[in-house]
Design an enzyme around this catalytic site. Sequence first.
Site, short mmCIF file in Angstrom:
data_model
loop_
_atom_site.label_atom_id
_atom_site.label_comp_id
_atom_site.label_asym_id
_atom_site.label_seq_id
_atom_site.Cartn_x
_atom_site.Cartn_y
_atom_site.Cartn_z
N ASP A 270 0.86 -1.17 0.00
CA ASP A 270 0.00 0.00 0.00
C ASP A 270 0.91 1.24 0.00
OD1 ASP A 270 -2.16 1.67 -0.07
OD2 ASP A 270 -3.25 0.70 1.54
N TRP A 271 0.28 2.37 -0.14
CA TRP A 271 1.02 3.62 -0.32
C TRP A 271 2.01 3.85 0.84
CZ3 TRP A 271 -0.28 7.98 -3.82
CH2 TRP A 271 0.51 9.11 -3.58
#
Length: 760
Positions: free
Chosen positions: A291-292
Amino acid sequence: MRPYLRLSALGLLLATALRAQTPSWVTPDREARVAALLAQMTLEEKIGQLNQLPAAFDPTGPVPTGGRERDAYQAIREGKVGSMLNVVGAEATRALQQLAVENSRLRIPLLFGYDVIHGYRTMFPVPLGEAASWDLDAIEHSARVAATEAAAAGLHWTFAPMVDVSRDARWGRIMEGAGEDPHLGSLVAVARIRGFQGPDLGAPDTIAACAKHFAAYGFAEGGRDYNSADISDDTLHNVVLPPFHAAARAGVATFMNSFNEIGGVPATASARLQREILKGAWGFQGFVVSDWGSIDELVQHGVARDEAEAARLAITAGSDMDMCSEAYIASLGRAIAAGQVDERLIDDAVRRILRVKAALGLFDAPHRYSDPQREQQTLRSEAHLAAARDVARKSIVLLRNEGGLLPLVKNAKTIAVIGPLADDRDSPLGSWRAQAEPDSAVSLLEGVRRAAGPDTRVVHAEGARLTVGKRGFKQSLTFNTSDRSGFPAAIAAARDADVVVLALGEDAFQSGEGRSQADISLKGLQLELLRAIQEVNQRIVVVLMNGRPLAIADWADSVPAIVEAWHGGSQAGLAIADVLFGDYNPSGRLPVSFPRHVGQVPLSYNRKNTGRPSGASGEVFWSHYEDTPNTPLYPFGFGLSYTTFDYSAPRLSADTLAPGGTLDVAVTVANHGAVKGRTVVQLYVRDLVGSVTRPVKELKGFRLVELAPGETREVSFRLTPADLAFYTAQRRWEAEPGEFHVFTGGSSAEVKKARFTLTE
Ligand code: NOJ
């Protein structure tokens, strides 16, 4: 050797040994092509493929601490970027793709990813709303439309579906999933993946899907986003993982891991999840994106001393692509040179990424998705808008309709449409609205105006704004708690009306990422407005627009009608009007329980019995609250109709089910009302005694049935031992012999029962 290296070697072995099933998009030709390309790549080029950079113009998260590749253009030319996110539009994607395929040494095309969550330009209801339709064909079609639009705008890959089961309405991202149930969640996940990926991932109007967030992100403690999940193996395997496993079996091309830790191990660093379960036991052949910034966040979690260690942990655990941390590009080269990471892990990750690029057809035609003319013709086409209206009305759940106030008559003299969301053309677009134009939805007021008869006067008053100041994807909202200047006009409009349609709920940006709430009741002055209107007119239809279950028990029984419309997308107002005036008989059923009080959450119908499920009257020593019933206000599977359905008790083909056998369950459903209607016949089971405790009810099947007035139909289900399997105390997925209850009916709380035995 460090322990995580040993684990990874085991994971690699498992991955090759246990290839469960090969998705249709993995072919021998493509594998050969990928292998040939891999053989030509330098280590630097390989690590480049693992690097995903954001487009600076639309960041959707905090700017990661990396940020070394300030000049993304140069990095692309040098083959140091494998994928980009948030680059959208046929022209922008074409330009960047050109940089990659005309300048980088091996001309490997970029992969463009984006959060296409419930539409690209044409918005469909938020995913939780769509799940309320229980209509898998409609949900698949919604994803198909989204993919068609996104692909025409140059995108190859969506970060959807979110398949996180969640039972916590405080968590803002509950809006992005399919609710509280693993069975419904699995079927919805598969429908969405089919819609995005289509029958052929190589077709120019399909895109790669991404099952996220692996895993347990929906179990963040306290419903607070990004918080730790501390769940048992029972919950992990029996509740959290099934939709992910279904996604893997459906051939989803990618997975995204999650921000949360599970029992002390951040998901991004979890070899158990990514290598042993996903790539090992499930034989997943696509790739995992972090994820980011979640690789860098391993430092904040406190499992890595610095970014370099975070990168080593993540790649070893099976996170193939680094979204926005730039940790891999910065440090994996050195880690390999120092013998800290096995280069075979890099090869494996690159192979997975190239495999997806090959399946999308990018090596043959890197620009095939970026076609400005197709983009122009495709976005928000008439057909797409019609589909959005269809899905939106199927998603609406009628929660209450006392005295048959609904459907509204078309020749009413005056309808007052009131409330902060009544003429809001933006909130129906919901959170995660990709490239929807702001204010581009049909508002409820517009919908009612179009649907009402020519002699009906439709009057409007906002009453009170919901928020003040700036609102947007990244801003915290400020609610209006003091400006009542619109009250008098709203009260006057209500006083003179035959019926009041009052639109309440949430701003678009009140649910979604980073939008957890400790209080899930109506915000701002909404309740006060409702009370003020009740003083002058009791004939009120509350239309709720929201992305999460709300706590509405304080007032729900005081209004005759409540329509749950969610954030319904581009055509929300038309869809709601279809339901209000009876042009569509509501058929949605809740995919998530509505609590009476926030203190009940996490709440779900498929809870455990506990050792003290009931008590003698007056005694306190049983599992309950002293101030609120245990039951939800509206249970999972619940929804009313303008007609009434009657369900027979389940009839079983036998009272035993043998291993390898089948058991048929028949239910007769009748429409006793005066109008045609659609219902969802639901089947649940309870395993009375297990090696681990079993839920009091588990959904195992459902059927959508449309019946004419007076019509009766027999609906049948077939159960096999596989339907009864679960993750047992022996850590195996299997059914255990013994007694079962089977329940059928129109909601999880209104069912009739039969029994059978699963024999040895
Ligand atoms: C963070 C979110 O958790 C994830 O779901 C999303 O896909 C990425 N940001 C990219 O925007």
